[in-house]
Motif scaffolding. Sequence first.
Motif, PDB file in Angstrom:
ATOM      1  N   MET A   1       0.819  -1.286   0.182  1.00 42.53           N
ATOM      2  CA  MET A   1       0.194  -0.005  -0.103  1.00 42.53           C
ATOM      3  C   MET A   1       0.835   1.336   0.056  1.00 42.53           C
ATOM      4  N   LYS A   2       0.671   2.110  -1.029  1.00 40.31           N
ATOM      5  CA  LYS A   2       1.758   3.119  -1.205  1.00 40.31           C
ATOM      6  C   LYS A   2       0.720   4.623  -1.572  1.00 40.31           C
ATOM      7  N   PHE A   3       0.933   5.671  -1.040  1.00 41.12           N
ATOM      8  CA  PHE A   3       0.203   6.702  -1.665  1.00 41.12           C
ATOM      9  C   PHE A   3       1.033   8.214  -1.500  1.00 41.12           C
ATOM     10  N   ILE A   4       0.879   8.950  -2.439  1.00 42.97           N
ATOM     11  CA  ILE A   4       1.642  10.206  -2.251  1.00 42.97           C
ATOM     12  C   ILE A   4       0.202  11.410  -2.101  1.00 42.97           C
ATOM     13  N   VAL A   5       0.698  12.426  -1.120  1.00 43.76           N
ATOM     14  CA  VAL A   5      -0.299  13.245  -0.811  1.00 43.76           C
ATOM     15  C   VAL A   5       0.204  14.744  -0.355  1.00 43.76           C
ATOM     16  N   SER A   6      -0.045  15.784  -0.623  1.00 44.92           N
ATOM     17  CA  SER A   6       0.158  17.057  -0.245  1.00 44.92           C
ATOM     18  C   SER A   6       0.063  16.938   1.462  1.00 44.92           C
ATOM     19  N   SER A   7       1.267  17.596   2.119  1.00 40.97           N
ATOM     20  CA  SER A   7       1.038  17.619   3.567  1.00 40.97           C
ATOM     21  C   SER A   7      -0.053  18.515   4.004  1.00 40.97           C
ATOM     22  N   THR A   8       0.009  19.712   3.590  1.00 39.94           N
ATOM     23  CA  THR A   8      -0.967  20.750   4.215  1.00 39.94           C
ATOM     24  C   THR A   8      -2.296  20.217   3.925  1.00 39.94           C
ATOM     25  N   TYR A   9      -2.737  19.789   2.832  1.00 39.71           N
ATOM     26  CA  TYR A   9      -4.009  19.383   2.365  1.00 39.71           C
ATOM     27  C   TYR A   9      -4.301  17.967   3.431  1.00 39.71           C
ATOM     28  N   LEU A  10      -3.655  17.332   3.613  1.00 44.20           N
ATOM     29  CA  LEU A  10      -3.836  15.996   4.597  1.00 44.20           C
ATOM     30  C   LEU A  10      -3.875  16.630   5.771  1.00 44.20           C
ATOM     31  N   LEU A  11      -2.947  17.507   6.265  1.00 47.98           N
ATOM     32  CA  LEU A  11      -3.309  18.057   7.695  1.00 47.98           C
ATOM     33  C   LEU A  11      -4.656  18.677   8.027  1.00 47.98           C
ATOM     34  N   LYS A  12      -5.129  19.507   6.979  1.00 51.73           N
ATOM     35  CA  LYS A  12      -6.329  20.169   7.101  1.00 51.73           C
ATOM     36  C   LYS A  12      -7.445  19.219   7.314  1.00 51.73           C
ATOM     37  N   GLN A  13      -7.360  18.128   6.592  1.00 50.25           N
ATOM     38  CA  GLN A  13      -8.590  17.229   6.417  1.00 50.25           C
ATOM     39  C   GLN A  13      -8.417  16.416   7.958  1.00 50.25           C
ATOM     40  N   LEU A  14      -7.210  16.217   8.411  1.00 54.67           N
ATOM     41  CA  LEU A  14      -7.103  15.183   9.567  1.00 54.67           C
ATOM     42  C   LEU A  14      -7.495  16.259  10.895  1.00 54.67           C
ATOM     43  N   GLN A  15      -7.278  17.497  10.655  1.00 59.64           N
ATOM     44  CA  GLN A  15      -7.511  18.541  11.868  1.00 59.64           C
ATOM     45  C   GLN A  15      -8.865  18.264  12.177  1.00 59.64           C
ATOM     46  N   VAL A  16      -9.824  18.560  11.157  1.00 60.68           N
ATOM     47  CA  VAL A  16     -11.201  18.363  11.159  1.00 60.68           C
ATOM     48  C   VAL A  16     -11.709  17.111  11.921  1.00 60.68           C
ATOM     49  N   LEU A  17     -11.231  16.035  11.361  1.00 60.59           N
ATOM     50  CA  LEU A  17     -11.415  14.466  11.927  1.00 60.59           C
ATOM     51  C   LEU A  17     -11.042  14.316  13.361  1.00 60.59           C
ATOM     52  N   GLY A  18     -10.025  15.024  13.676  1.00 65.74           N
ATOM     53  CA  GLY A  18      -9.286  14.953  15.051  1.00 65.74           C
ATOM     54  C   GLY A  18     -10.375  15.255  16.047  1.00 65.74           C
ATOM     55  N   GLY A  19     -11.102  16.204  15.630  1.00 62.26           N
ATOM     56  CA  GLY A  19     -12.316  16.643  16.779  1.00 62.26           C
ATOM     57  C   GLY A  19     -13.093  15.441  17.303  1.00 62.26           C
ATOM     58  N   VAL A  20     -13.293  14.501  16.273  1.00 62.05           N
ATOM     59  CA  VAL A  20     -13.919  13.407  16.856  1.00 62.05           C
ATOM     60  C   VAL A  20     -13.381  12.545  17.833  1.00 62.05           C
ATOM     61  N   ILE A  21     -12.147  12.591  17.828  1.00 66.32           N
ATOM     62  CA  ILE A  21     -11.468  11.507  18.731  1.00 66.32           C
ATOM     63  C   ILE A  21     -11.544  12.130  20.377  1.00 66.32           C
ATOM     64  N   ASN A  22     -12.012  11.192  21.280  1.00 59.65           N
ATOM     65  CA  ASN A  22     -11.892  11.438  22.460  1.00 59.65           C
ATOM     66  C   ASN A  22     -10.405  11.291  23.165  1.00 59.65           C
ATOM     67  N   ASN A  23     -10.412  12.191  24.380  1.00 62.02           N
ATOM     68  CA  ASN A  23      -8.807  12.109  25.069  1.00 62.02           C
ATOM     69  C   ASN A  23      -8.589  10.887  25.563  1.00 62.02           C
ATOM     70  N   SER A  24      -9.680  10.026  26.140  1.00 60.96           N
ATOM     71  CA  SER A  24      -9.404   8.863  26.597  1.00 60.96           C
ATOM     72  C   SER A  24     -10.374   7.853  26.173  1.00 60.96           C
ATOM     73  N   ASN A  25      -9.954   6.703  25.391  1.00 61.58           N
ATOM     74  CA  ASN A  25     -11.046   6.062  24.816  1.00 61.58           C
ATOM     75  C   ASN A  25     -11.039   4.689  25.446  1.00 61.58           C
ATOM     76  N   THR A  26     -12.078   3.880  25.303  1.00 61.09           N
ATOM     77  CA  THR A  26     -12.480   2.627  25.950  1.00 61.09           C
ATOM     78  C   THR A  26     -11.416   1.533  25.145  1.00 61.09           C
TER      79      THR A  26
END
Length: 372
Positions: A1-26
């Motif tokens: 599995m291999k892919f190439i992606v722009s760093s800032t584009y990926l960061l922008k998408q991941l920061q939005v998704l990061g809001g879903v993740i809890n600080n402590s997960n079961t």
Amino acid sequence: MKFIVSSTYLLKQLQVLGGVINNSNTLPILDNFLFELNQSKLTVSASDLETTMSSTINVESDSEGSIALPARLLLDTLKTFPEQPLTFVAEDNNTVEISSNHGKYALAYADGAEFPNAVSVEDASKTSLMGDILATAISKTIFAAGNDDLRPVMSGVFFQFSQDNLTFVATDAHKLVKYTRKDVSATESAEFIMPKKPLNLLKGILAGSDEDVLIEYNESNARFTFDNAVLICRLIDGKYPNYEAVIPKENPNKLVIGRTQFLNSVRRVSIFSNKTTHQIRLKIAGAELNISAEDIDYSNKAEERLSCDYQGDDMQIGFNSRFLTEMINNLNSDDVQLEMSLPNRAGILTPIDGLDEGEHVTMLVMPVMLNN
């Protein structure tokens, strides 16, 4: 599995998704982002079991596969890169190697199959509205929702869709906000209660967006689809209180005043109020509004006089200044109207101007008992 992606584009998408993740997960797997690659389409997901959000991004690749990568580590790394292409390669020894212009970084991954599947929203009713309208509806109401775990139905925002309009309501039993749009409607009537967390995520992403959002919902779940993202969340189970019953219909005493002047005055006077009750007193007679507060324990008191436009009987009414400030702050009109009937009945705050065509906001604030 291999892919190439722009760093800032990926960061922008991941920061939005990061809001879903809890600080402590079961489940430890929930500390990861799920990466699912299908040729040049990469779908990244994050979940806390209640809410799942995924985003599809374009990458350069001709392979397929699914892995889970540690979210915090990935975000911290991406934040430090200037704009450049990054190459991700999943090796056989359970590590992913990221190559940038200047270096290589290896991080361990988990098998994507361990990641919980998002719930499917079956037999769903649908409605669609502009992203910005939804974001406004959320920000106008969410501050009034409660935080009481014993009354979970009040800890979310009530969506009420009909063929005539869309209504959004939030209350914590001390204050209530009802936001209605008459310029948009649903194909069929429906009611559901959305939890705060996914709403805050949507509010942040959709503000100012003129893209349409497709909302699909059934008894237990709702799915929001927009741009290149999908958010699925579990709804709050239970029956929402009959909010129409608490909104007083007959309010003969009407006060109209400049919003900013009123807000600043309430803020200043409330500094001198009792630190536990936050009580301020409004005394209205003729065209004069007298706002006062007193903290007897510390001999602090303050009083301000404002001129206003008032129709009704002279009256005195007490409010919790924190609730009042929050509500006035949430309106963006030049003038506001406060309607009252009796000192022990709720006051109704509405904006006089600054609304779009078809937009209606009603805010209700419960009074506090005045100790004379």
